[in-house]
Design a protein around this motif. Structure first.
Motif, mmCIF file in Angstrom:
data_model
loop_
_atom_site.group_PDB
_atom_site.id
_atom_site.type_symbol
_atom_site.label_atom_id
_atom_site.label_comp_id
_atom_site.label_asym_id
_atom_site.label_seq_id
_atom_site.Cartn_x
_atom_site.Cartn_y
_atom_site.Cartn_z
ATOM 1 N N ASP A 1 1.762 -6.831 7.811
ATOM 2 C CA ASP A 1 2.091 -8.390 7.758
ATOM 3 C C ASP A 1 3.548 -8.590 7.835
ATOM 4 O OD1 ASP A 1 -0.461 -8.874 7.582
ATOM 5 O OD2 ASP A 1 -0.688 -9.487 5.579
ATOM 6 N N ALA A 2 3.790 -9.899 8.462
ATOM 7 C CA ALA A 2 5.363 -10.064 8.584
ATOM 8 C C ALA A 2 5.880 -10.362 7.162
ATOM 9 C CB ALA A 2 5.332 -11.508 9.312
ATOM 10 N N ASN A 3 7.107 -10.094 6.826
ATOM 11 C CA ASN A 3 7.943 -10.356 5.835
ATOM 12 C C ASN A 3 7.395 -9.873 4.665
ATOM 13 O OD1 ASN A 3 10.107 -11.767 4.641
ATOM 14 N ND2 ASN A 3 8.632 -13.247 3.493
ATOM 15 N N THR A 4 6.798 -8.508 4.926
ATOM 16 C CA THR A 4 6.194 -7.948 3.804
ATOM 17 C C THR A 4 7.095 -6.285 3.629
ATOM 18 O OG1 THR A 4 3.936 -8.893 4.092
ATOM 19 C CG2 THR A 4 4.188 -6.574 2.931
ATOM 20 N N VAL A 5 7.411 -5.939 2.577
ATOM 21 C CA VAL A 5 8.147 -4.662 2.267
ATOM 22 C C VAL A 5 6.938 -4.024 1.369
ATOM 23 C CG1 VAL A 5 9.800 -3.367 1.110
ATOM 24 C CG2 VAL A 5 10.268 -5.659 2.057
ATOM 25 N N SER A 6 6.546 -2.773 2.139
ATOM 26 C CA SER A 6 5.787 -2.022 1.214
ATOM 27 C C SER A 6 6.447 -0.562 0.907
ATOM 28 C CB SER A 6 4.325 -1.568 2.296
ATOM 29 O OG SER A 6 5.026 -1.017 3.616
ATOM 30 N N ILE A 7 5.634 -0.076 -0.016
ATOM 31 C CA ILE A 7 6.182 1.290 -0.808
ATOM 32 C C ILE A 7 5.354 2.576 -0.266
ATOM 33 C CG2 ILE A 7 7.070 2.236 -2.653
ATOM 34 C CD1 ILE A 7 7.010 -0.555 -4.174
ATOM 35 N N TRP A 8 5.782 3.425 0.218
ATOM 36 C CA TRP A 8 5.048 4.748 0.812
ATOM 37 C C TRP A 8 5.260 6.159 0.285
ATOM 38 C CZ3 TRP A 8 1.062 3.958 4.245
ATOM 39 C CH2 TRP A 8 0.777 2.616 4.620
ATOM 40 N N PRO A 9 4.601 6.876 0.000
ATOM 41 C CA PRO A 9 5.156 8.278 -0.131
ATOM 42 C C PRO A 9 5.576 8.662 1.263
ATOM 43 C CG PRO A 9 2.952 7.853 -1.204
ATOM 44 C CD PRO A 9 3.297 6.854 -0.502
ATOM 45 N N ASP A 10 6.655 9.389 1.347
ATOM 46 C CA ASP A 10 7.474 9.722 2.616
ATOM 47 C C ASP A 10 6.451 10.180 3.609
ATOM 48 O OD1 ASP A 10 9.836 9.845 4.382
ATOM 49 O OD2 ASP A 10 9.432 11.733 4.365
ATOM 50 N N LEU B 1 3.778 7.961 5.018
ATOM 51 C CA LEU B 1 4.048 6.956 5.946
ATOM 52 C C LEU B 1 4.406 7.715 7.522
ATOM 53 C CD1 LEU B 1 5.445 4.093 6.635
ATOM 54 C CD2 LEU B 1 7.628 5.090 6.213
ATOM 55 N N ARG B 2 4.868 8.831 7.453
ATOM 56 C CA ARG B 2 4.944 9.623 8.628
ATOM 57 C C ARG B 2 3.724 10.107 9.378
ATOM 58 N NH1 ARG B 2 6.753 14.003 7.501
ATOM 59 N NH2 ARG B 2 7.301 13.918 5.337
ATOM 60 N N ALA B 3 2.477 10.242 8.373
ATOM 61 C CA ALA B 3 1.422 10.955 8.959
ATOM 62 C C ALA B 3 0.314 9.804 9.449
ATOM 63 C CB ALA B 3 0.996 12.022 8.140
ATOM 64 N N ARG B 4 0.423 8.712 8.785
ATOM 65 C CA ARG B 4 -0.676 7.914 8.854
ATOM 66 C C ARG B 4 -0.961 7.376 10.285
ATOM 67 N NH1 ARG B 4 0.988 2.439 9.840
ATOM 68 N NH2 ARG B 4 -1.000 1.726 8.663
ATOM 69 N N PRO B 5 -2.208 7.035 10.765
ATOM 70 C CA PRO B 5 -2.695 6.604 11.983
ATOM 71 C C PRO B 5 -2.062 5.408 12.253
ATOM 72 C CG PRO B 5 -4.510 7.446 10.628
ATOM 73 C CD PRO B 5 -3.363 7.443 9.851
ATOM 74 N N GLY B 6 -1.325 5.151 13.483
ATOM 75 C CA GLY B 6 -0.708 3.837 13.625
ATOM 76 C C GLY B 6 0.641 3.694 12.734
ATOM 77 N N GLN B 7 1.149 4.766 12.677
ATOM 78 C CA GLN B 7 2.558 4.825 12.067
ATOM 79 C C GLN B 7 3.568 4.196 12.712
ATOM 80 O OE1 GLN B 7 4.753 8.721 11.873
ATOM 81 N NE2 GLN B 7 3.143 9.470 13.366
ATOM 82 N N GLU B 8 3.514 3.940 14.108
ATOM 83 C CA GLU B 8 4.487 3.342 14.878
ATOM 84 C C GLU B 8 4.524 1.917 14.575
ATOM 85 O OE1 GLU B 8 0.635 3.261 16.836
ATOM 86 O OE2 GLU B 8 1.785 4.739 15.881
ATOM 87 N N GLU B 9 3.506 1.320 13.969
ATOM 88 C CA GLU B 9 3.442 -0.325 13.662
ATOM 89 C C GLU B 9 4.368 -0.532 12.313
ATOM 90 O OE1 GLU B 9 -0.453 -0.734 12.901
ATOM 91 O OE2 GLU B 9 -1.187 -0.561 15.022
ATOM 92 N N LEU B 10 4.927 0.455 11.509
ATOM 93 C CA LEU B 10 5.483 0.346 10.591
ATOM 94 C C LEU B 10 7.154 1.144 10.792
ATOM 95 C CD1 LEU B 10 3.340 0.707 7.597
ATOM 96 C CD2 LEU B 10 4.231 -1.367 8.453
ATOM 97 N N VAL B 11 8.206 0.720 10.265
ATOM 98 C CA VAL B 11 9.501 1.274 10.395
ATOM 99 C C VAL B 11 10.055 1.541 9.035
ATOM 100 C CG1 VAL B 11 9.841 0.551 12.685
ATOM 101 C CG2 VAL B 11 10.570 -0.952 10.971
ATOM 102 N N PRO B 12 10.719 2.560 8.662
ATOM 103 C CA PRO B 12 11.155 2.789 7.233
ATOM 104 C C PRO B 12 12.645 2.027 7.180
ATOM 105 C CG PRO B 12 11.425 4.719 8.743
ATOM 106 C CD PRO B 12 10.679 3.847 9.436
ATOM 107 N N LEU B 13 12.863 1.491 6.223
ATOM 108 C CA LEU B 13 13.965 0.849 5.897
ATOM 109 C C LEU B 13 15.118 1.713 5.452
ATOM 110 C CD1 LEU B 13 12.940 -2.627 4.095
ATOM 111 C CD2 LEU B 13 13.286 -2.294 6.518
#
Length: 321
Positions: free
Chosen positions: A245-254, A257-269
């Motif tokens: 979702d827009a304007n949402t910051v999520s917390i991920w085990p590194d 985040l790299r291995a999940r399907p559709g990882q290109e939909e999220l970008v690390p900060l």
């Protein structure tokens, strides 16, 4: 009467060796028969068969009992070793059989489904095919309650350094850094410090109680405003969707985040702060003594982590703060 025929070959029976050892222990044939639950003629017949097989006299019988010949003492020495090893093998197999019918009750957090738990269970089954394994997936609160009241022998979970679970012990299998991420194309992707994220909605997969210590460790000495909107989601499928979702910051085990399907939909900060690590491992009660079944499943989980792409950086044991 001495036996003069030569060695006739064949196999020496374990029962004959047991009789020989019992005769040495009691000094009489009747004493050995009583210990082994046999008749005295049966013991005599077994000794004679053994002497005939070897072609030598083992015992000299008299009214006072029996004494061993030189041949008898030689065989007795080996017989004691053989019987001792057989007894040890029987005890070990009996213990293995008892363990194979034991039960193993495991609580699994929702996030733990992202690591090779199934593979560890399959490896465990190869050794303990008859063990009763009960696996229950649940939210962090349910896992903690089940561990506390004894429903679970072990709980498999991701534990943040800031999680308030001091009453338990943790056997850590792996540590990962954590990462903040936003949806691709979101203006927040350009943020370089926490102040630029204070108006965003934050998404956390841990408990509400763990948020405040997490934020304090994240902010450190920085003078930053705490986010007003912090949402907790322990459903992993829903968490992945909400994170986009827009304007949402999520917390991920590194690694996730790299291995999940559709990882290109999220970008690390790339912000100027260090996130606390997250630990994957087993929680258990501090006073709990691990059974061999529990210890083996823990080992199976460690082996599967090594075999997967998620190689553990360490395997240590420490009390949870």
């Amino acid at each position: 009467m001495p036996i003069t025929n030569s060695y006739s070959g064949g196999f020496i029976k374990t029962s004959q060796l047991r009789i020989l050892v019992a005769v040495a222990r009691h000094g009489t044939l009747i004493g050995a028969a009583g210990e082994l639950g046999l008749s005295q003629p049966g013991v005599t017949r077994s000794i004679k068969e053994l002497e005939s097989r070897l072609g030598v006299q083992l015992l000299v019988r008299s009214g006072a009992g029996v004494r061993f010949t030189t041949y008898g003492n030689t065989l007795l020495r080996y017989a004691r070793t053989v019987i001792t090893e057989i007894n040890r093998a029987e005890h070990e197999i009996a213990a293995m059989k008892a363990q194979s019918h034991a039960s193993l009750n495991i609580g699994v957090s929702l996030l733990s489904a992202t690591v090779p738990v199934y593979e560890a269970l399959r490896r465990f089954r190869l050794r303990f095919p008859q063990a009763r394994v009960n696996v229950h997936e649940g939210m962090p609160g349910q896992i903690i309650d089940g561990l506390r009241n004894g429903d679970f022998d072990l709980c498999l979970a991701f534990v943040a350094q800031t999680d308030p679970i001091a009453e338990f012990r943790l056997i850590a299998l792996q540590h990962w850094p954590q990462t903040l991420a936003v949806a691709k194309g979101d203006p927040l992707a350009n943020a370089v410090n926490l102040n630029q994220l204070s108006e965003a909605q934050w998404l956390c997969s841990h408990t509400r109680e763990s948020w405040q210590p997490f934020w304090q460790q994240l902010a450190g000495e920085q003078q930053v405003q705490e986010p007003a909107q912090v949402n907790i989601c322990t459903s992993w499928g829903l968490y992945s969707a909400l994170a986009q979702d827009a304007n949402t910051v999520s917390i991920w085990p590194d690694f996730l985040l790299r291995a999940r399907p559709g990882q290109e939909e999220l970008v690390p900060l790339n912000i100027q702060t260090q996130l606390p690590d997250i630990t994957f491992g087993f929680m258990l009660r501090k006073d709990q003594v691990l059974t061999p079944v529990c210890e083996y499943f823990i080992d199976c989980m460690g082996q599967e982590l090594k075999a997967s792409a998620l190689e553990p950086s360490s395997k240590v044991q420490f009390p949870v703060r």
